[in-house]
Scaffold this motif. Sequence first.
Motif, PDB file in Angstrom:
ATOM      1  N   MET A 191       2.587  -7.345   0.142  1.00  0.00           N
ATOM      2  CA  MET A 191       2.037  -6.879   1.427  1.00  0.00           C
ATOM      3  C   MET A 191       1.240  -5.679   1.178  1.00  0.00           C
ATOM      4  O   MET A 191       0.254  -5.052   1.958  1.00  0.00           O
ATOM      5  CB  MET A 191       2.898  -6.583   2.729  1.00  0.00           C
ATOM      6  N   ARG A 202      -7.238  -3.548   0.759  1.00  0.00           N
ATOM      7  CA  ARG A 202      -5.780  -4.237   0.924  1.00  0.00           C
ATOM      8  C   ARG A 202      -5.427  -4.062   2.483  1.00  0.00           C
ATOM      9  O   ARG A 202      -4.836  -4.931   3.126  1.00  0.00           O
ATOM     10  CB  ARG A 202      -4.680  -3.509   0.245  1.00  0.00           C
ATOM     11  N   ARG A 203      -5.969  -2.838   2.954  1.00  0.00           N
ATOM     12  CA  ARG A 203      -5.618  -2.655   4.365  1.00  0.00           C
ATOM     13  C   ARG A 203      -6.346  -3.641   5.483  1.00  0.00           C
ATOM     14  O   ARG A 203      -5.648  -4.128   6.372  1.00  0.00           O
ATOM     15  CB  ARG A 203      -5.894  -1.380   4.818  1.00  0.00           C
ATOM     16  N   ARG A 223      -4.296  -6.955   5.533  1.00  0.00           N
ATOM     17  CA  ARG A 223      -3.046  -6.917   6.229  1.00  0.00           C
ATOM     18  C   ARG A 223      -3.617  -7.147   7.734  1.00  0.00           C
ATOM     19  O   ARG A 223      -4.127  -6.522   8.235  1.00  0.00           O
ATOM     20  CB  ARG A 223      -2.186  -5.733   6.363  1.00  0.00           C
TER      21      ARG A 223
END
Length: 324
Positions: free
Chosen positions: A53, A83-84, A87
């Motif tokens: 994650m 990456r954010r 998510r």
Amino acid sequence: MLLEVRDLHVEFRTRDGVAKAVNGVNYTVDAGETLAVLGESGSGKSVTAQAVMGILDIPPGKIAGGEILFKGQDLLKLKENERRKLRGSGMAMIFQDALSALNPVLSVGDQLGEMFTVHRGLSRKDARAKAVELMDRVRIPAARERVRQYPHQFSGGMRQRIMIAMALALEPDLIIADEPTTALDVTVQAQVMDLLAELQREYNMGLILITHDLGVVADVADKIAVMYAGRIVETAPVHDIYKAPAHPYTRGLLESIPRLDQKGQELYAIKGLPPNLMRIPPGCAFNPRCPLARDVCRTDEPPLYEVSKTRRSACHFWEEAIRG
Ligand SMILES: Nc1ncnc2c1ncn2[C@@H]1O[C@H](COP(=O)(O)OP(=O)(O)O)[C@@H](O)[C@H]1O
Ligand SMILES: [Mg+2]
């Protein structure tokens, strides 16, 4: 392949030394597939998930090696802002404790709605309508009224449904559920698990279901990865594991599931404790607790032997283990 974790290593540097929490984990999850990750507390299940994650506690945590391929792209090479973005829309996580995962001072409607105002640019009104729709999807009764309520006004099971709704909001390809029903009563556990499985099928998502209780996931998982001391010690389709585990540790876990026909009897428990991750024993990490252990187990770390096309066991004596 939706997700492929390759030879992942994670360590924690603490005052007392380096804890080797994840030691060469490999697993894959396809769209529409459910992988159950099983193991006692401290075996590295959550840390592996946090690495996927991108929410690992760094420092003290550190990814010491490996790759995490999501739709073929190595997540460990992405920048934090990339990456954010993933998510929520690419992958989402459901935690054990909804009360601490949800914001206590925002109504559930505002929290669900925020997913759509922030990530999808919807108006407040449209976001509110989406929130109600999601609450309906996870079968929260009287969603239209309850959308104004705060997390503490819901029961544990209903809060867990809200967290599932949050995870589903942006229709991710992968959901990681970390002990999603552990805090619930047994009957509510089954309802929440069934709901999760149903939505997963409907949305054709990949699902990683982390648990220490094989009983809970048996009906919903396709395959199982059993973890011990940061390693995978057995992987197999769920039915094979039930029929005949090919690792003494898996057998121990299976025998410690409470069974209805054994009411009143004392529950079997694997003797001893998992190792200190700063001093994992040489050879097979499970050897001090293993009924089959002999000299080679104390010196040679077992590879993941191929038991069959779909099945692997990290036990030198898997043939003996499988016979029971
Ligand atoms: N924030 C942290 N700081 C230091 N060590 C940690 C931290 N998180 C996890 N660990 C170490 O990693 C081990 C595995 O943790 P975890 O993956 O949470 O286990 P579980 O299988 O119960 O989910 C822990 O036993 C601990 O030694
Ligand atoms: Mg955990």
